[in-house]
Design a protein around this motif. Structure first.
Motif, PDB file in Angstrom:
ATOM      1  N   LYS A   1      52.468  32.548   8.834  1.00 13.22           N
ATOM      2  CA  LYS A   1      53.434  33.511   8.274  1.00 13.22           C
ATOM      3  C   LYS A   1      54.851  32.961   8.353  1.00 13.22           C
ATOM      4  O   LYS A   1      55.633  33.111   7.411  1.00 13.22           O
ATOM      5  CB  LYS A   1      53.364  34.843   9.028  1.00 13.22           C
ATOM      6  CG  LYS A   1      52.137  35.670   8.722  1.00 13.22           C
ATOM      7  CD  LYS A   1      52.158  36.945   9.553  1.00 13.22           C
ATOM      8  CE  LYS A   1      50.843  37.684   9.465  1.00 13.22           C
ATOM      9  NZ  LYS A   1      50.814  38.842  10.369  1.00 13.22           N
TER      10      LYS A   1
ATOM     11  N   ASP B   1      55.227  30.242   5.715  1.00 12.31           N
ATOM     12  CA  ASP B   1      55.320  30.879   4.394  1.00 12.31           C
ATOM     13  C   ASP B   1      56.691  31.516   4.181  1.00 12.31           C
ATOM     14  O   ASP B   1      57.275  31.417   3.099  1.00 12.31           O
ATOM     15  CB  ASP B   1      54.227  31.938   4.210  1.00 12.31           C
ATOM     16  CG  ASP B   1      52.849  31.336   3.999  1.00 12.31           C
ATOM     17  OD1 ASP B   1      52.758  30.125   3.697  1.00 12.31           O
ATOM     18  OD2 ASP B   1      51.857  32.079   4.133  1.00 12.31           O
ATOM     19  N   ALA B   2      57.235  32.160   5.222  1.00 11.13           N
ATOM     20  CA  ALA B   2      58.553  32.790   5.125  1.00 11.13           C
ATOM     21  C   ALA B   2      59.632  31.726   4.927  1.00 11.13           C
ATOM     22  O   ALA B   2      60.538  31.897   4.109  1.00 11.13           O
ATOM     23  CB  ALA B   2      58.844  33.613   6.380  1.00 11.13           C
TER      24      ALA B   2
ATOM     25  N   GLN C   1      59.248  28.839   3.513  1.00  6.28           N
ATOM     26  CA  GLN C   1      59.082  28.370   2.130  1.00  6.28           C
ATOM     27  C   GLN C   1      59.736  29.343   1.151  1.00  6.28           C
ATOM     28  O   GLN C   1      60.455  28.924   0.244  1.00  6.28           O
ATOM     29  CB  GLN C   1      57.597  28.224   1.820  1.00  6.28           C
ATOM     30  CG  GLN C   1      57.299  27.765   0.408  1.00  6.28           C
ATOM     31  CD  GLN C   1      55.796  27.568   0.194  1.00  6.28           C
ATOM     32  OE1 GLN C   1      55.140  26.906   0.974  1.00  6.28           O
ATOM     33  NE2 GLN C   1      55.278  28.162  -0.858  1.00  6.28           N
ATOM     34  N   GLU C   2      59.513  30.636   1.337  1.00  8.64           N
ATOM     35  CA  GLU C   2      60.093  31.645   0.447  1.00  8.64           C
ATOM     36  C   GLU C   2      61.620  31.631   0.502  1.00  8.64           C
ATOM     37  O   GLU C   2      62.286  31.681  -0.538  1.00  8.64           O
ATOM     38  CB  GLU C   2      59.591  33.039   0.823  1.00  8.64           C
ATOM     39  CG  GLU C   2      58.161  33.317   0.413  1.00  8.64           C
ATOM     40  CD  GLU C   2      57.702  34.700   0.840  1.00  8.64           C
ATOM     41  OE1 GLU C   2      58.542  35.636   0.877  1.00  8.64           O
ATOM     42  OE2 GLU C   2      56.505  34.853   1.135  1.00  8.64           O
ATOM     43  N   VAL C   3      62.178  31.548   1.711  1.00  4.76           N
ATOM     44  CA  VAL C   3      63.636  31.534   1.872  1.00  4.76           C
ATOM     45  C   VAL C   3      64.215  30.278   1.224  1.00  4.76           C
ATOM     46  O   VAL C   3      65.240  30.345   0.532  1.00  4.76           O
ATOM     47  CB  VAL C   3      64.027  31.621   3.368  1.00  4.76           C
ATOM     48  CG1 VAL C   3      65.512  31.342   3.569  1.00  4.76           C
ATOM     49  CG2 VAL C   3      63.649  32.982   3.934  1.00  4.76           C
TER      50      VAL C   3
ATOM     51  N   ILE D   1      62.966  28.477  -1.276  1.00  5.03           N
ATOM     52  CA  ILE D   1      62.856  28.596  -2.734  1.00  5.03           C
ATOM     53  C   ILE D   1      63.881  29.587  -3.279  1.00  5.03           C
ATOM     54  O   ILE D   1      64.566  29.311  -4.271  1.00  5.03           O
ATOM     55  CB  ILE D   1      61.423  28.991  -3.134  1.00  5.03           C
ATOM     56  CG1 ILE D   1      60.473  27.813  -2.877  1.00  5.03           C
ATOM     57  CG2 ILE D   1      61.346  29.431  -4.586  1.00  5.03           C
ATOM     58  CD1 ILE D   1      58.996  28.168  -2.974  1.00  5.03           C
ATOM     59  N   GLU D   2      64.008  30.745  -2.642  1.00  2.00           N
ATOM     60  CA  GLU D   2      64.968  31.750  -3.101  1.00  2.00           C
ATOM     61  C   GLU D   2      66.408  31.234  -3.017  1.00  2.00           C
ATOM     62  O   GLU D   2      67.193  31.407  -3.943  1.00  2.00           O
ATOM     63  CB  GLU D   2      64.836  33.033  -2.278  1.00  2.00           C
ATOM     64  CG  GLU D   2      63.578  33.816  -2.569  1.00  2.00           C
ATOM     65  CD  GLU D   2      63.350  34.970  -1.589  1.00  2.00           C
ATOM     66  OE1 GLU D   2      64.239  35.230  -0.730  1.00  2.00           O
ATOM     67  OE2 GLU D   2      62.283  35.585  -1.665  1.00  2.00           O
TER      68      GLU D   2
END
Length: 93
Positions: free
Chosen positions: A25, A28-29, A31-33, A35-36
């Protein structure tokens, strides 16, 4: 040899004391941050490890490798990743 995501999650869990599910998790978090932030044009810097930033690429003329024909490549964005001092030191050994 390379480290895949499953192996990376296991290593993070082992070094941090997190469960594999929590380490997954967290990865994944991250990675999301990443990318955003890059999508909004914000640079991401992890001191000592790396920095990543969105860079603008100008329109240019290229060549089709099969036919040799000139083609126009439109302006676009890319990502520039620079290694930090800790990362550079680790691979210099």
């Amino acid at each position: 040899m390379s480290l895949n995501k499953t192996e990376l999650v296991s290593a993070i869990a082992s070094k941090s004391g997190l469960t594999k599910a929590d380490a997954d998790k967290a990865l994944d978090a991250f990675q999301e941050v990443l990318i955003e932030s890059l999508g909004k044009g914000e640079a991401v810097k992890v001191t000592g490890l790396f920095s990543a930033e969105r860079v603008e690429r100008a329109a240019r003329t290229g060549r089709n490798p099969r036919t040799g024909e000139e083609i126009q490549i439109p302006a676009n964005f890319g990502v520039k990743i620079s290694a930090g001092s800790l990362l550079k030191k680790a691979v210099a050994k």
